[in-house]
Design a protein around this motif. Sequence first.
Motif, mmCIF file in Angstrom:
data_model
loop_
_atom_site.group_PDB
_atom_site.id
_atom_site.type_symbol
_atom_site.label_atom_id
_atom_site.label_comp_id
_atom_site.label_asym_id
_atom_site.label_seq_id
_atom_site.Cartn_x
_atom_site.Cartn_y
_atom_site.Cartn_z
ATOM 1 N N TYR A 188 0.840 -1.329 0.036
ATOM 2 C CA TYR A 188 -0.040 0.151 0.102
ATOM 3 C C TYR A 188 0.807 1.170 -0.091
ATOM 4 O O TYR A 188 0.568 2.221 -0.418
ATOM 5 N N GLN A 189 2.125 1.217 0.922
ATOM 6 C CA GLN A 189 2.765 2.488 0.861
ATOM 7 C C GLN A 189 3.845 2.603 -0.249
ATOM 8 O O GLN A 189 4.171 3.475 -0.686
ATOM 9 N N ASN A 190 4.208 1.214 -0.934
ATOM 10 C CA ASN A 190 5.346 1.369 -1.889
ATOM 11 C C ASN A 190 5.157 0.914 -3.357
ATOM 12 O O ASN A 190 6.272 0.722 -3.813
ATOM 13 N N SER A 191 3.948 0.793 -3.642
ATOM 14 C CA SER A 191 3.840 0.069 -4.893
ATOM 15 C C SER A 191 2.630 0.994 -5.667
ATOM 16 O O SER A 191 1.944 1.734 -4.773
ATOM 17 N N SER A 192 2.530 0.584 -6.866
ATOM 18 C CA SER A 192 1.470 1.350 -7.644
ATOM 19 C C SER A 192 0.391 0.308 -7.958
ATOM 20 O O SER A 192 -0.494 0.594 -8.814
ATOM 21 N N ILE A 245 -3.963 -5.275 -4.583
ATOM 22 C CA ILE A 245 -3.271 -5.858 -3.015
ATOM 23 C C ILE A 245 -4.130 -6.825 -2.095
ATOM 24 O O ILE A 245 -3.946 -7.613 -1.438
ATOM 25 N N ARG A 246 -5.396 -6.410 -1.898
ATOM 26 C CA ARG A 246 -6.551 -7.234 -1.194
ATOM 27 C C ARG A 246 -6.410 -8.594 -1.455
ATOM 28 O O ARG A 246 -6.348 -9.424 -0.597
ATOM 29 N N ASP A 247 -6.362 -8.733 -2.790
ATOM 30 C CA ASP A 247 -6.402 -10.373 -3.341
ATOM 31 C C ASP A 247 -5.015 -10.730 -2.998
ATOM 32 O O ASP A 247 -5.135 -11.962 -2.762
ATOM 33 N N LEU A 248 -3.915 -10.450 -3.002
ATOM 34 C CA LEU A 248 -2.679 -10.922 -2.757
ATOM 35 C C LEU A 248 -2.560 -10.984 -1.352
ATOM 36 O O LEU A 248 -2.268 -12.143 -0.793
ATOM 37 N N VAL A 249 -3.129 -10.123 -0.294
ATOM 38 C CA VAL A 249 -3.220 -10.406 1.025
ATOM 39 C C VAL A 249 -4.030 -11.598 1.354
ATOM 40 O O VAL A 249 -3.562 -12.269 2.061
ATOM 41 N N ARG A 308 2.654 -11.415 6.372
ATOM 42 C CA ARG A 308 3.257 -10.040 5.863
ATOM 43 C C ARG A 308 4.431 -10.195 5.567
ATOM 44 O O ARG A 308 5.075 -9.730 4.516
ATOM 45 N N ALA A 309 5.322 -11.177 5.871
ATOM 46 C CA ALA A 309 6.812 -11.557 5.590
ATOM 47 C C ALA A 309 6.709 -12.204 4.243
ATOM 48 O O ALA A 309 7.846 -11.825 3.654
ATOM 49 N N ILE A 310 5.984 -12.898 3.857
ATOM 50 C CA ILE A 310 5.973 -13.539 2.344
ATOM 51 C C ILE A 310 5.174 -12.833 1.087
ATOM 52 O O ILE A 310 5.361 -13.247 0.162
ATOM 53 N N LEU A 311 4.506 -11.658 1.801
ATOM 54 C CA LEU A 311 3.703 -10.966 0.671
ATOM 55 C C LEU A 311 4.716 -10.281 -0.239
ATOM 56 O O LEU A 311 5.665 -9.592 0.392
ATOM 57 N N ASP A 312 4.815 -10.248 -1.476
ATOM 58 C CA ASP A 312 5.661 -9.483 -2.459
ATOM 59 C C ASP A 312 4.822 -9.079 -3.710
ATOM 60 O O ASP A 312 3.860 -9.445 -3.789
ATOM 61 N N ASN A 313 5.563 -8.152 -4.194
ATOM 62 C CA ASN A 313 4.702 -7.813 -5.548
ATOM 63 C C ASN A 313 5.195 -8.441 -6.532
ATOM 64 O O ASN A 313 6.297 -8.453 -7.115
ATOM 65 N N ASP A 325 10.141 -8.501 -9.913
ATOM 66 C CA ASP A 325 10.921 -9.766 -9.436
ATOM 67 C C ASP A 325 12.071 -9.619 -8.494
ATOM 68 O O ASP A 325 12.212 -10.463 -7.657
ATOM 69 N N LEU A 326 12.511 -8.133 -8.134
ATOM 70 C CA LEU A 326 13.390 -8.166 -7.091
ATOM 71 C C LEU A 326 12.664 -8.095 -5.824
ATOM 72 O O LEU A 326 13.483 -8.007 -4.657
ATOM 73 N N ASP A 327 11.443 -8.009 -5.675
ATOM 74 C CA ASP A 327 10.598 -7.964 -4.423
ATOM 75 C C ASP A 327 10.721 -9.231 -3.760
ATOM 76 O O ASP A 327 9.900 -9.577 -2.659
ATOM 77 N N ASP A 328 10.921 -10.270 -4.359
ATOM 78 C CA ASP A 328 10.819 -11.635 -3.987
ATOM 79 C C ASP A 328 11.554 -12.014 -2.584
ATOM 80 O O ASP A 328 12.780 -11.731 -2.817
ATOM 81 N N PRO A 329 11.386 -12.290 -1.354
ATOM 82 C CA PRO A 329 12.131 -12.540 -0.320
ATOM 83 C C PRO A 329 12.960 -13.732 -0.778
ATOM 84 O O PRO A 329 12.675 -14.799 -1.026
ATOM 85 N N LYS A 330 14.286 -13.301 -0.239
ATOM 86 C CA LYS A 330 15.366 -14.555 -0.358
ATOM 87 C C LYS A 330 15.456 -15.207 0.860
ATOM 88 O O LYS A 330 16.322 -16.197 0.861
ATOM 89 N N ILE A 331 15.342 -14.559 2.107
ATOM 90 C CA ILE A 331 15.469 -15.242 3.296
ATOM 91 C C ILE A 331 14.399 -14.575 4.388
ATOM 92 O O ILE A 331 14.160 -13.494 4.328
ATOM 93 N N LEU A 332 14.213 -15.443 5.247
ATOM 94 C CA LEU A 332 13.031 -15.167 6.202
ATOM 95 C C LEU A 332 13.748 -15.130 7.494
ATOM 96 O O LEU A 332 14.702 -15.993 7.786
ATOM 97 N N LEU A 333 13.781 -14.371 8.333
ATOM 98 C CA LEU A 333 14.498 -14.138 9.575
ATOM 99 C C LEU A 333 13.501 -14.045 10.645
ATOM 100 O O LEU A 333 12.393 -13.348 10.856
ATOM 101 N N TYR A 334 13.368 -15.169 11.562
ATOM 102 C CA TYR A 334 12.267 -15.445 12.724
ATOM 103 C C TYR A 334 12.990 -15.214 13.964
ATOM 104 O O TYR A 334 14.026 -15.788 14.490
ATOM 105 N N ASP A 335 12.261 -14.152 14.849
ATOM 106 C CA ASP A 335 12.917 -14.024 15.984
ATOM 107 C C ASP A 335 11.763 -14.502 17.169
ATOM 108 O O ASP A 335 10.661 -13.938 17.415
ATOM 109 N N GLU A 336 12.439 -15.855 17.584
ATOM 110 C CA GLU A 336 11.508 -16.408 18.763
ATOM 111 C C GLU A 336 10.023 -16.707 18.164
ATOM 112 O O GLU A 336 8.989 -16.109 18.976
#
Length: 262
Positions: free
Chosen positions: A106-110, A116-120, A152-157, A161-172
């Motif tokens: 919502y904040q950084n894409s067109s 976006i709702r469908d992707l969510v 939220r962490a795995i949602l991408d545009n 192609d550069l928006d695909d997460p390459k690593i997930l960081l999980y804190d506890e």
Amino acid sequence: MAEPLIELKGISKAFGKHVVLDGADLTIYPGDALAILGPSGTGKSTILRIIAGLLAPDKGEVYINGKRRCGSLDNFDNPIRMSMVFQQAALFDSLTVEENVGFFLYQNSSLPRQRIRDLVNEKLEVVGLPGIGHLFPAELSGGMRKRVSFARAILDNPDDDLDDPKILLYDEPTAGLDPIASTMIEDLILELQRSSGCETYAIVTHQNSTIRRNGKRLVLLYQGHVQWQGIWDEIETSDNPYLQQFMSGSVQGPMDLVGDYL
């Protein structure tokens, strides 16, 4: 062996007079399922934040996909996308689940709002929470809030192609959850590694079941250094005194836990 995805060399970080990391080295490879272990206050969450670029180290070098990063994300763009799942989920209380999950887009894409709702909604289905986009975080259980933060962490545009997460960081990610909710989160971590397109993760955890199920490679931090590293099968046979004390929960050993906690 594959080239490292992330490499930390000689990382030091202090908060005031309290030295949290003191020349620590850490390497994460593509496809890694890395569990970062250690007593409370030994820099585990700090090292995740340095990897993510949320904190800058006082000393040392951070390499992302072979490219050195200087400072934090305030003055440097990561060459790869990372996503972090925070210990307390870190949802905005005043926003709905849909608005929380889709916040970055919502904040950084067109993209159109309906897209976006469908992707969510797609990501909420992936984490087992279909149809809850209209709810607020206060209406969710602790386990549900954690899963929303995963969505939220795995949602991408999909148009970038550069928006695909390459690593997930999980804190506890299983902290404060009952055994059943913890198992659901552990299952979800494994499922996301298989199906989300992001095969690499690093996880900070104290919970024995999470270590066993989600840590294929492990590092043990204490006094700002990596005191042991290896794979799960080596835990039972290792004679490393730091590892033996941590896994047994003994107050006797090289880790001065009483002094650390006072």
